[in-house]
Scaffold this active site. Sequence first.
Site, PDB file in Angstrom:
ATOM      1  N   SER A   1       0.831  -1.210   0.000  1.00 15.60           N
ATOM      2  CA  SER A   1       0.000   0.000   0.000  1.00 15.60           C
ATOM      3  C   SER A   1       0.863   1.257   0.000  1.00 15.60           C
ATOM      4  O   SER A   1       0.582   2.207  -0.729  1.00 15.60           O
ATOM      5  CB  SER A   1      -0.908   0.032   1.225  1.00 15.60           C
ATOM      6  OG  SER A   1      -1.516  -1.208   1.397  1.00 15.60           O
TER       7      SER A   1
ATOM      8  N   ASP B   1       7.063   2.271   6.633  1.00 10.57           N
ATOM      9  CA  ASP B   1       6.806   1.977   5.221  1.00 10.57           C
ATOM     10  C   ASP B   1       7.056   3.211   4.361  1.00 10.57           C
ATOM     11  O   ASP B   1       7.693   3.125   3.301  1.00 10.57           O
ATOM     12  CB  ASP B   1       5.352   1.502   5.027  1.00 10.57           C
ATOM     13  CG  ASP B   1       5.145   0.091   5.561  1.00 10.57           C
ATOM     14  OD1 ASP B   1       6.004  -0.375   6.330  1.00 10.57           O
ATOM     15  OD2 ASP B   1       4.124  -0.529   5.213  1.00 10.57           O
TER      16      ASP B   1
HETATM   17  O1  PMV Z   1       1.881  -4.870   6.901  1.00 11.76           O
HETATM   18  P1  PMV Z   1       2.755  -3.738   6.478  1.00 11.76           P
HETATM   19  O2  PMV Z   1       3.738  -4.080   5.447  1.00 11.76           O
HETATM   20  O3  PMV Z   1       1.949  -2.511   6.085  1.00 11.76           O
HETATM   21  O4  PMV Z   1       3.633  -3.305   7.776  1.00 11.76           O
HETATM   22  C1  PMV Z   1       2.964  -2.849   8.926  1.00 11.76           C
HETATM   23  C2  PMV Z   1       3.945  -2.569  10.034  1.00 11.76           C
HETATM   24  C3  PMV Z   1       3.281  -2.172  11.357  1.00 11.76           C
HETATM   25  O5  PMV Z   1       4.358  -1.925  12.282  1.00 11.76           O
HETATM   26  C4  PMV Z   1       2.424  -3.294  11.907  1.00 11.76           C
HETATM   27  C5  PMV Z   1       2.428  -0.916  11.238  1.00 11.76           C
HETATM   28  C6  PMV Z   1       3.215   0.351  11.004  1.00 11.76           C
HETATM   29  O6  PMV Z   1       2.580   1.340  10.608  1.00 11.76           O
HETATM   30  O7  PMV Z   1       4.448   0.381  11.232  1.00 11.76           O
END
Ligand code: PMV
Length: 328
Positions: free
Chosen positions: A115, A158
């Site tokens: 995303s 991200d």
């Molecule tokens: O699931 P992904 O790739 O969007 O990673 C989320 C990582 C979390 O630590 C769970 C949420 C965040 O915003 O860092």
Amino acid sequence: MRISVKAPLKAILAGEHAVVYGYPAVAVALDTYVRVVAEPGDDSFRVETELSCEGDVMADITRDGNVKDFRSESLREELTYVATAVRKASEEFDAHPSNLRIMSEAPAASGLGTSAAITAAVLLALAEVSNVDVSREEIRKLVREVELEVQGKASWTDATVVTYGGFVRVSGREFKPIEPERDPVLVVAHSQEPSRTGEMVRRVAEFRERLGIVDGIMKLIGKLVEDLEVALHDGDLRTVGELMNVNHGLLAALNVSTRALEEIVNVLRNAGALGAKVTGAGGGGCAVALFEREEDAKRAVETLSALGYEAFVTRPSPCGVKTEGSGS
Ligand code: PMV
């Protein structure tokens, strides 16, 4: 004029979930990409994507982020990111209506930051089509704003990795590139179950409210991330792997692993991974493993494929979101 932009997917080596509460995380951009091809359009933003298992999906998005003519339930979350990015780009730099084609080398909802990568690529593509200069820092900030709106809670991880690439340590909004002495081989394996980041972040928040001990788990994750950063920088991949294994145990304690992810992690470790763990929000999605030798990594992929999991060998990517080319 046609613009092509690519943005890397990412894996978190350590620190997901705890990073939402102010602890550090270490993540890496993967040599596996999302691509957005954009051309000036008429009066709306027409999105075509092949991310769905239902085949090609089309949607029309208005300047204010309303999605019209939308036919794919499985892509609702991804299209919400795109629609929010379109609205932000219209507000921030008066984006020109465009036709956007979105492609990915990995499945959506996989916990690989798809995303965020799509959001960054859409924002840069719209800026290019509109002939506007936007800085990387601006893109990072906008990606984070989009994530916050769609997910409710989000760290800078991200947004930072898809924008800048490489290995990055993220803490709050601060970040620092890490330059390891040795680049590892990585394997990413998909559990074939979707992982919805927003939902998993909410579940962990609720668990934390109910159980006081969860704060202690987060703190421990924060400490292991500090140690992992040092080991990675020094090229001590054995210690990096061991700390990834410890992190996986703590993520399982946060209830974000699944039976399929446990099976994958065991297969990866038996195939010689130095470390293997859930990556991203969990509850499905992917596991990531660190290998020293490419032959072991390939063998692990074969075993996982025979068990019906989608898996691939990849490497760290030094580049963040960028324009690949333009033409008419
Ligand atoms: O699931 P992904 O790739 O969007 O990673 C989320 C990582 C979390 O630590 C769970 C949420 C965040 O915003 O860092």
